[in-house]
Motif scaffolding. Structure first.
Motif, PDB file in Angstrom:
ATOM      1  N   GLY A 140       0.822  -1.201   0.000  1.00 22.03           N
ATOM      2  CA  GLY A 140       0.000   0.000   0.000  1.00 22.03           C
ATOM      3  C   GLY A 140       0.850   1.243   0.000  1.00 22.03           C
ATOM      4  N   TYR A 141       0.310   2.287  -0.582  1.00 23.09           N
ATOM      5  CA  TYR A 141       0.990   3.580  -0.652  1.00 23.09           C
ATOM      6  C   TYR A 141      -0.062   4.657  -0.435  1.00 23.09           C
ATOM      7  CZ  TYR A 141       2.946   7.758  -2.840  1.00 23.09           C
ATOM      8  OH  TYR A 141       3.371   9.046  -3.098  1.00 23.09           O
ATOM      9  N   CYS A 142       0.270   5.649   0.368  1.00 25.27           N
ATOM     10  CA  CYS A 142      -0.629   6.759   0.618  1.00 25.27           C
ATOM     11  C   CYS A 142       0.176   8.046   0.518  1.00 25.27           C
ATOM     12  CB  CYS A 142      -1.240   6.634   2.017  1.00 25.27           C
ATOM     13  SG  CYS A 142      -2.444   7.923   2.403  1.00 25.27           S
ATOM     14  N   SER A 143      -0.408   9.055  -0.097  1.00 26.47           N
ATOM     15  CA  SER A 143       0.270  10.349  -0.149  1.00 26.47           C
ATOM     16  C   SER A 143      -0.713  11.463   0.155  1.00 26.47           C
ATOM     17  CB  SER A 143       0.916  10.572  -1.517  1.00 26.47           C
ATOM     18  OG  SER A 143      -0.060  10.722  -2.519  1.00 26.47           O
ATOM     19  N   PHE A 144      -0.160  12.585   0.548  1.00 24.52           N
ATOM     20  CA  PHE A 144      -0.929  13.794   0.796  1.00 24.52           C
ATOM     21  C   PHE A 144      -0.231  14.936   0.093  1.00 24.52           C
ATOM     22  CE2 PHE A 144      -1.353  17.793   3.055  1.00 24.52           C
ATOM     23  CZ  PHE A 144      -2.730  17.965   3.015  1.00 24.52           C
ATOM     24  N   GLU A 145      -1.012  15.768  -0.585  1.00 23.67           N
ATOM     25  CA  GLU A 145      -0.496  16.981  -1.206  1.00 23.67           C
ATOM     26  C   GLU A 145      -1.271  18.167  -0.658  1.00 23.67           C
ATOM     27  OE1 GLU A 145      -0.605  16.784  -5.474  1.00 23.67           O
ATOM     28  OE2 GLU A 145       0.352  14.811  -5.491  1.00 23.67           O
ATOM     29  N   VAL A 151       3.916   7.629   2.041  1.00 22.90           N
ATOM     30  CA  VAL A 151       4.145   6.505   2.953  1.00 22.90           C
ATOM     31  C   VAL A 151       3.868   5.214   2.208  1.00 22.90           C
ATOM     32  CG1 VAL A 151       3.437   5.377   5.104  1.00 22.90           C
ATOM     33  CG2 VAL A 151       3.384   7.877   4.940  1.00 22.90           C
ATOM     34  N   SER A 152       4.782   4.263   2.297  1.00 23.13           N
ATOM     35  CA  SER A 152       4.513   2.922   1.785  1.00 23.13           C
ATOM     36  C   SER A 152       4.552   1.952   2.962  1.00 23.13           C
ATOM     37  CB  SER A 152       5.521   2.518   0.711  1.00 23.13           C
ATOM     38  OG  SER A 152       6.834   2.511   1.221  1.00 23.13           O
ATOM     39  N   ALA A 153       3.704   0.932   2.871  1.00 21.77           N
ATOM     40  CA  ALA A 153       3.567  -0.020   3.978  1.00 21.77           C
ATOM     41  C   ALA A 153       3.075  -1.352   3.427  1.00 21.77           C
ATOM     42  CB  ALA A 153       2.565   0.516   5.006  1.00 21.77           C
ATOM     43  N   PRO A 154       3.294  -2.428   4.182  1.00 22.82           N
ATOM     44  CA  PRO A 154       2.763  -3.711   3.752  1.00 22.82           C
ATOM     45  C   PRO A 154       1.240  -3.696   3.606  1.00 22.82           C
ATOM     46  CG  PRO A 154       4.423  -4.043   5.431  1.00 22.82           C
ATOM     47  CD  PRO A 154       4.150  -2.562   5.369  1.00 22.82           C
ATOM     48  N   HIS A 155       0.556  -2.886   4.439  1.00 22.69           N
ATOM     49  CA  HIS A 155      -0.906  -2.834   4.423  1.00 22.69           C
ATOM     50  C   HIS A 155      -1.389  -1.390   4.400  1.00 22.69           C
ATOM     51  CE1 HIS A 155      -0.906  -7.110   5.171  1.00 22.69           C
ATOM     52  NE2 HIS A 155      -0.024  -6.898   6.139  1.00 22.69           N
ATOM     53  N   ARG A 156      -2.517  -1.134   3.761  1.00 20.55           N
ATOM     54  CA  ARG A 156      -3.015   0.220   3.533  1.00 20.55           C
ATOM     55  C   ARG A 156      -3.322   0.984   4.809  1.00 20.55           C
ATOM     56  NH1 ARG A 156      -7.214  -3.169   2.036  1.00 20.55           N
ATOM     57  NH2 ARG A 156      -9.077  -2.919   3.300  1.00 20.55           N
ATOM     58  N   ASP A 157      -3.865   0.313   5.831  1.00 24.32           N
ATOM     59  CA  ASP A 157      -4.247   1.028   7.043  1.00 24.32           C
ATOM     60  C   ASP A 157      -3.048   1.743   7.662  1.00 24.32           C
ATOM     61  OD1 ASP A 157      -6.220   1.756   9.092  1.00 24.32           O
ATOM     62  OD2 ASP A 157      -4.982   0.493  10.400  1.00 24.32           O
ATOM     63  N   ALA A 158      -1.932   1.070   7.744  1.00 27.03           N
ATOM     64  CA  ALA A 158      -0.732   1.693   8.308  1.00 27.03           C
ATOM     65  C   ALA A 158      -0.290   2.881   7.458  1.00 27.03           C
ATOM     66  CB  ALA A 158       0.391   0.669   8.422  1.00 27.03           C
ATOM     67  N   ALA A 159      -0.384   2.752   6.141  1.00 25.66           N
ATOM     68  CA  ALA A 159       0.010   3.850   5.249  1.00 25.66           C
ATOM     69  C   ALA A 159      -0.884   5.071   5.472  1.00 25.66           C
ATOM     70  CB  ALA A 159      -0.037   3.396   3.787  1.00 25.66           C
ATOM     71  N   PHE A 160      -2.193   4.859   5.543  1.00 28.81           N
ATOM     72  CA  PHE A 160      -3.117   5.973   5.785  1.00 28.81           C
ATOM     73  C   PHE A 160      -2.864   6.624   7.146  1.00 28.81           C
ATOM     74  CE2 PHE A 160      -5.894   4.046   2.490  1.00 28.81           C
ATOM     75  CZ  PHE A 160      -6.168   5.185   1.756  1.00 28.81           C
ATOM     76  N   ARG A 161      -2.740   5.809   8.177  1.00 29.38           N
ATOM     77  CA  ARG A 161      -2.567   6.357   9.529  1.00 29.38           C
ATOM     78  C   ARG A 161      -1.244   7.096   9.670  1.00 29.38           C
ATOM     79  NH1 ARG A 161      -2.990   2.948  14.067  1.00 29.38           N
ATOM     80  NH2 ARG A 161      -1.853   1.374  12.925  1.00 29.38           N
ATOM     81  N   ALA A 162      -0.184   6.569   9.096  1.00 27.63           N
ATOM     82  CA  ALA A 162       1.117   7.233   9.174  1.00 27.63           C
ATOM     83  C   ALA A 162       1.104   8.549   8.402  1.00 27.63           C
ATOM     84  CB  ALA A 162       2.216   6.317   8.643  1.00 27.63           C
ATOM     85  N   CYS A 163       0.454   8.557   7.253  1.00 27.76           N
ATOM     86  CA  CYS A 163       0.365   9.783   6.456  1.00 27.76           C
ATOM     87  C   CYS A 163      -0.346  10.879   7.249  1.00 27.76           C
ATOM     88  CB  CYS A 163      -0.352   9.483   5.135  1.00 27.76           C
ATOM     89  SG  CYS A 163      -0.185  10.778   3.894  1.00 27.76           S
ATOM     90  N   ARG A 164      -1.455  10.542   7.878  1.00 25.17           N
ATOM     91  CA  ARG A 164      -2.199  11.516   8.682  1.00 25.17           C
ATOM     92  C   ARG A 164      -1.370  11.997   9.875  1.00 25.17           C
ATOM     93  NH1 ARG A 164      -7.450  13.548   9.026  1.00 25.17           N
ATOM     94  NH2 ARG A 164      -7.372  15.067  10.691  1.00 25.17           N
ATOM     95  N   PHE A 165      -0.690  11.074  10.544  1.00 26.77           N
ATOM     96  CA  PHE A 165       0.172  11.431  11.668  1.00 26.77           C
ATOM     97  C   PHE A 165       1.244  12.429  11.221  1.00 26.77           C
ATOM     98  CE2 PHE A 165       4.228  10.690  13.821  1.00 26.77           C
ATOM     99  CZ  PHE A 165       3.886  10.959  15.141  1.00 26.77           C
ATOM    100  N   ILE A 166       1.884  12.167  10.098  1.00 23.88           N
ATOM    101  CA  ILE A 166       2.979  13.029   9.630  1.00 23.88           C
ATOM    102  C   ILE A 166       2.480  14.438   9.334  1.00 23.88           C
ATOM    103  CG2 ILE A 166       4.651  13.401   7.774  1.00 23.88           C
ATOM    104  CD1 ILE A 166       4.880  10.267   7.661  1.00 23.88           C
ATOM    105  N   ILE A 167       1.375  14.595   8.588  1.00 26.65           N
ATOM    106  CA  ILE A 167       0.906  15.955   8.291  1.00 26.65           C
ATOM    107  C   ILE A 167       0.483  16.673   9.559  1.00 26.65           C
ATOM    108  CG2 ILE A 167      -1.455  15.284   7.646  1.00 26.65           C
ATOM    109  CD1 ILE A 167       0.656  18.232   6.270  1.00 26.65           C
ATOM    110  N   ASP A 168      -0.181  15.977  10.468  1.00 25.20           N
ATOM    111  CA  ASP A 168      -0.580  16.616  11.722  1.00 25.20           C
ATOM    112  C   ASP A 168       0.624  17.088  12.523  1.00 25.20           C
ATOM    113  OD1 ASP A 168      -3.257  16.313  11.148  1.00 25.20           O
ATOM    114  OD2 ASP A 168      -3.551  14.600  12.496  1.00 25.20           O
TER     115      ASP A 168
END
Length: 158
Positions: free
Chosen positions: A27-32, A96-113
């Motif tokens: 999984g990969y999640c990004s924020f712009e 954020v890239s992760a083995p599973h999408r949930d971790a990618a989403f949660r880490a992305c949100r944590f980082i921007i916050d």
């Protein structure tokens, strides 16, 4: 793996994303975050971002390291721009890239916050009426009212 970048120049999204393309990641999640044309009902022509670079760089790396340790992620990266940005310009990017999408989403949100909360970056908005003013870049990450980072209190100006 983590990489935090502060840049006065645009950076290719392909360049930012490339180190996150790992075979271990499912999984990969990004924020712009982009410069928008209005704030609090005022027409904006652009923004100036100013940062204390040595502290911003080390704090950005610290935030990414915390995300890497806290979430089951493979790699994290982030960019914050400085200097003058026009409407539509990319101001912040997180990947954020992760083995599973949930971790990618949660880490992305944590980082921007955490970037919004902790990074020593100040923003001067330029308005179409010719005025300009320093506005808050930081926000209380526990208060999400759908209005982004505007209207925050307690921001010190450079």
């Amino acid at each position: 793996m983590s990489s935090f970048l502060i840049s006065a120049e645009p950076v290719s999204l392909d360049t930012l994303r490339a180190p996150l393309l790992l075979s271990s990641a499912g999984g990969y999640c990004s924020f712009e975050g982009w410069v928008r044309e209005t704030n609090d009902g005022r027409a904006v022509s652009g923004l100036d971002y100013v940062s204390y670079l040595p502290l911003a760089q080390s704090e950005g790396e610290r935030i990414l390291a915390e995300a890497h340790a806290r979430f089951a992620v493979s790699a994290v990266a982030a960019l914050h721009r400085t200097g003058y940005l026009a409407i539509g310009d990319l101001a912040v990017w997180i990947g954020v890239s992760a083995p599973h999408r949930d971790a990618a989403f949660r880490a992305c949100r944590f980082i921007i916050d955490e970037i919004k909360k902790r990074l020593p970056v100040w923003k001067k908005e330029h308005y179409l009426d010719g005025e300009a003013e320093w506005v808050a870049c930081h926000h209380d990450h526990d208060h999400h009212d759908g209005h982004g980072d505007h209207g925050d209190e307690g921001m010190s100006r450079p």
